[in-house]
Design a protein around this motif. Structure first.
Motif, short mmCIF file in Angstrom:
data_model
loop_
_atom_site.label_atom_id
_atom_site.label_comp_id
_atom_site.label_asym_id
_atom_site.label_seq_id
_atom_site.Cartn_x
_atom_site.Cartn_y
_atom_site.Cartn_z
N TYR A 149 45.05 37.65 33.14
CA TYR A 149 44.10 37.55 32.04
C TYR A 149 44.83 37.02 30.82
N PHE A 166 39.02 35.38 29.54
CA PHE A 166 39.35 34.55 30.70
C PHE A 166 38.34 33.42 30.74
N GLN A 772 37.31 33.49 36.81
CA GLN A 772 38.24 34.51 37.26
C GLN A 772 37.76 35.12 38.58
#
Length: 844
Positions: A149, A166, A772
């Motif tokens: 992150y 992110f 992500q």
């Protein structure tokens, strides 16, 4: 630093802005000239440009055309970028690369070679960021997979504010961050005195990557795009009332966000007139008392034409200026005397007739004859007048007699909108425009055109009919807005937004044979619903499995012979039996979820016994953690026996591990761990725990041994459960990054999959970033190998449309299923029915 709103800065900006514009042009258009200058002159020049830009960003925004830019990142060359953004140890210097014809900063993350937890760069600044709601910048990261992150930090005084993020896609992303969601480290002195900005990328895997950044700016800036402030009473931070106060602030903030009313949060410990005067409206959620400097500022604000909406009491000094008296503190004479606020018809445009709110006391406002009047009265449960004013208003202030509670949210939102529009009509127009602008931003679609195309292409006639409704409602909302009927226009715009979400959900298609489950954190199911009703809700919306949390380390919500039994079981009964009966009735599978090791919910006498027997964890400094030590054989036996007990006693579909790990990398270092580690490995310990910490001679042996303690429990439970019932399914909720977490928390879940200890695995992929999630799923599917893999989706960090979007990501990677956290009232009443319209629609 210079305060926003100082009148002399209006004139300074008249000559400063064109100079900075020219300098910025020279910086980007004439890099060759800059490279011919000396490093000192070049850095000084760039420093002037940057400092002047920052100065403009914090000077009074007299026109919206002056963008509150913090850093454009358009440095002339790499030397200039690295001069401003200083790398931390092990991190390469910042560089500059062209993008879309302009230079942008490039940051390299050497996670393949450098032994660093993160790549970080610092920039020294002198900034007052107290007048904005948050921040926005552009970020490009073609391959974010190696990054766990990102975080942007702001140093203030002896501490930091940090905001993780992110990117959503692998292209250019607009990252938007809210100051209200910032965590703190140390003791930051306030947003008005920012000394350093830090950008960090935290390592997620041992591969290199890079990211580019441009255009860091403030959002929600008072006087530019924000007209309202919410005053948070940080002066109460050391009192027991502060937690409740923060909750009241949060409740109003959520309503304002939903309404599309721009606002920023200011602290009563750092309230100054030059900032506050930029706001058209100040909202006091629960600020009957203010520090003396803040009270003086509020007095000047009202004297200067400001307007106030106050809940649960106005400060006494402000009452003469607000033209509202007080009848004082009032306790109800009978139960539910203050059950709802009933508006007097015709006094507040767009106000709801009735707002239900069971208040336990009030601070009753009192009208000043000829200057203010009662706008609403309290009524009891039967709708009879209680004889007390609920809301009183004047031309510049409105006082509500209690805090805004979490009850009757739709009418409370309408109340808030009507009252703010009564004081500042411009807020209504802003709300309408914001709601209409975001109507089509659904599950990755950027606007109404994109989301409408998704619906049109679905071929779903019902969804297309809803889309026609959206267009008509939006058209009518604009007409009402232009007529100055802001509350009515907002209501129509909200209906259009809700109808669009419904149309979008209806346009989705279900996937036959998919595993569709909810985790349920409460052993008693969904508050306000029986287990029968809760499971029926799942089944009728195409959800086919539930994982209810029925036991912890040291507590069971059924008649256990292994663990202490929760006192509620004596009254409310065996929760496993009740849930299982409902699951069998409606054809939903049940996997009993246990929170392993964590004994924070266990009875005191259990914890006392565990402590006396040396069975609780300690960190490397010796501090106790109320978790069972995984290396203690009695603890292992209790974890195993409690889970196998479920298989013996109930005909459930499976048992589910959670918290099957250590709390973090700093556990457990109790005396028993030292003794058992030495016995198992033969290691010679001279310094404890230094010898097994980072840099110690036995670190790798220690990490292997930690993992073995956890794996032993998983393996044994799986073997015993399958021996009893071969068709039982053993599963686990696990951390998303196996490659890192196997060391940090001892959770070697890829091994468990490869060895066949698990029948399916559910990584807890709780992220608001689709990019992500996409990257995690790619990695995790490989780590899971032959075992079915169902990603965990965090509904609480997503809007309902984004949940749909993340389900689509799991389908893209053919996971054949997903699990959503958490089955609670909002998900049961709103999300599950929405999913049931399309993406999980029950098939005949």
């Amino acid at each position: 630093m210079f305060n926003c709103g100082c009148y002399p800065w209006m004139r300074v900006k008249q000559w400063l802005y064109p100079i900075v514009t020219l300098c910025s042009f020279v910086q980007s258009a004439c890099p060759k000239w800059l490279t011919l200058t000396s490093k000192t002159k070049k850095t000084s020049f760039l420093g002037f440009v940057s400092s002047a830009s920052l100065l403009l960003a914090t000077a009074a925004p007299d026109t919206p055309s002056i963008s509150p830019v913090i850093d454009s990142f358009q440095y002339a060359n790499s030397a200039a970028a690295s001069a401003f953004w200083q790398p931390m140890a092990g991190t390469p210097a910042a560089e500059v690369r062209p993008a879309d014809g302009t230079p942008v900063a490039r940051f390299i993350c050497p996670f393949d070679t450098a032994a660093v937890e993160r790549a970080s760069w610092d920039r020294k600044v002198q900034l007052d960021l107290s007048t904005c709601r948050g921040f926005e910048f552009q970020l490009y990261c073609q391959n974010p997979t190696p990054v766990s992150y990102f975080t942007i930090y702001f140093q203030s005084g002896d501490g930091w504010y940090d905001l993780p993020f992110f990117p959503e896609t692998s292209g250019w992303n607009t990252i938007t961050l809210d100051k209200a969601k910032a965590e703190t480290e140390g003791k930051p002195a306030g947003w008005h005195t920012i000394q350093t900005i830090r950008i960090s990328a935290w390592r997620g895997s041992k591969r290199a990557t890079e990211f580019w950044v441009r255009d860091l700016r403030m959002t929600g800036v008072l006087g530019v795009d924000t007209l309202a402030v919410l005053i948070r009473g940080d002066s109460k931070s050391q009192t027991k009332e502060y937690a409740n106060h923060r909750e009241y602030v949060y409740t109003i903030a959520k309503h304002l966000e939903a309404l599309g009313i721009g606002f920023t949060v200011l602290s009563d410990t750092n309230l100054n007139y030059q900032t506050l005067r930029l706001a058209n409206l100040a909202i006091l959620p629960d600020n009957a008392s203010l520090p003396a400097p803040a009270l003086e500022t509020m007095t000047r604000y009202l004297q200067g034409g400001g307007r106030i909406l106050a809940f649960y009491g106005l400060p006494e000094k402000l009452r003469p200026l607000a033209k509202i008296d007080s009848a004082g503190y009032v306790k109800p004479a009978r139960t539910n005397e203050f059950a709802a606020m009933k508006f007097t018809s015709g006094l507040v445009a767009g106000a709801p007739t009735l707002v239900r709110q069971h208040s336990w006391n009030i601070v009753e406002p009192k009208p000043v004859p000829g200057a203010s009047r009662a706008l609403a009265q309290w009524v009891d449960e039967a709708g009879q007048p209680a004889g007390h004013a609920a809301i009183v208003g004047s031309t510049n202030a409105i006082e509500v007699s209690h805090v805004l509670l979490k009850e009757d949210p739709e009418n409370q939102r309408q109340l808030l909108l009507a009252l703010t529009c009564q004081l500042v009509p411009e807020l209504g127009r802003q709300a309408v425009d914001t709601i209409l602008a975001r109507t089509g931003r659904l599950a990755g679609c950027h606007d109404l055109k994109e989301s409408s195309a998704v619906i049109e292409q679905s071929g779903n006639s019902q969804a297309k009919a809803m889309l026609a409704d959206v267009r008509e409602l939006s058209k009518t909302a604009v007409a009402r807005r232009d007529a100055g009927q802001y509350v009515a226009a907002c209501e129509l715009a909200t209906q259009a937004s809700q109808r669009m979400l419904e149309a979008f959900a209806t346009a989705q298609k279900p996937l036959p044979g998919e595993f569709r489950a909810f985790w349920c954190h409460s052993a008693f199911g969904v508050k306000g619903m029986s287990w029968d009703a809760a499971i029926q809700r799942l089944a009728e919306n195409g959800l086919n499995a539930i994982l209810p949390n029925m036991l912890w380390g040291g507590l069971a919500y059924y008649p256990s012979s292994v663990l202490p039994v929760a006192s509620e079981v004596a009254v409310q009964g065996d929760q496993i039996a009740q849930c299982l009966a409902a699951c069998r009735k409606y054809g939903v599978k049940m996997y009993v979820w246990k929170v392993n090791w964590n004994s924070s919910h266990a009875p005191k006498e259990f914890l006392d016994r565990m402590r006396a027997e040396g069975r609780l964890q300690r960190d490397s400094h010796g501090k106790e953690e109320p978790w069972l030590c995984p290396s203690h054989l009695d603890n292992q036996r209790m974890e195993i026996d409690s889970m196998v007990e479920i298989v013996k006693r109930y005909d459930v579909d499976g048992i589910h591990f959670d918290y099957i790990r250590y709390p973090d990398a700093d556990h457990c270092y109790c005396d028993g761990c030292r003794e058992r580690f030495v016995k198992a490995t033969g290691a010679t310990i001279t310094q404890w725990p230094a010898d097994v910490l980072k840099g110690g001679p036995h670190l790798q042996a220690w990490l292997d041994w930690r993992r073995s303690n956890i794996t032993r429990v998983v393996k044994t439970v799986s073997e015993q459960a399958h021996a009893l019932k071969p068709k039982i399914q053993v599963s686990a909720a696990v951390f998303p990054n196996w490659a890192i977490d196997r060391d940090n928390i001892g959770q070697d879940w890829s091994l468990w999959c490869q060895q066949g200890y698990l029948d399916f695995v559910c990584p807890m992929d709780y992220t608001a970033s689709d990019a992500q999630l996409d990257n995690w799923v790619k990695q995790q599917k490989a780590w899971a190998g032959p075992v079915p893999y169902y990603p965990g989706i965090g509904a609480w960090v997503l809007t309902p449309d984004r949940v749909i979007g993340q389900i689509q990501i799991t389908r893209k990677h053919d996971t054949k299923g997903f699990v959503i956290f958490n089955y609670d009232p909002p998900t049961a009443n709103e999300l599950a029915p929405l999913l049931g319209k399309g993406i999980t629609k029950k098939q005949p």
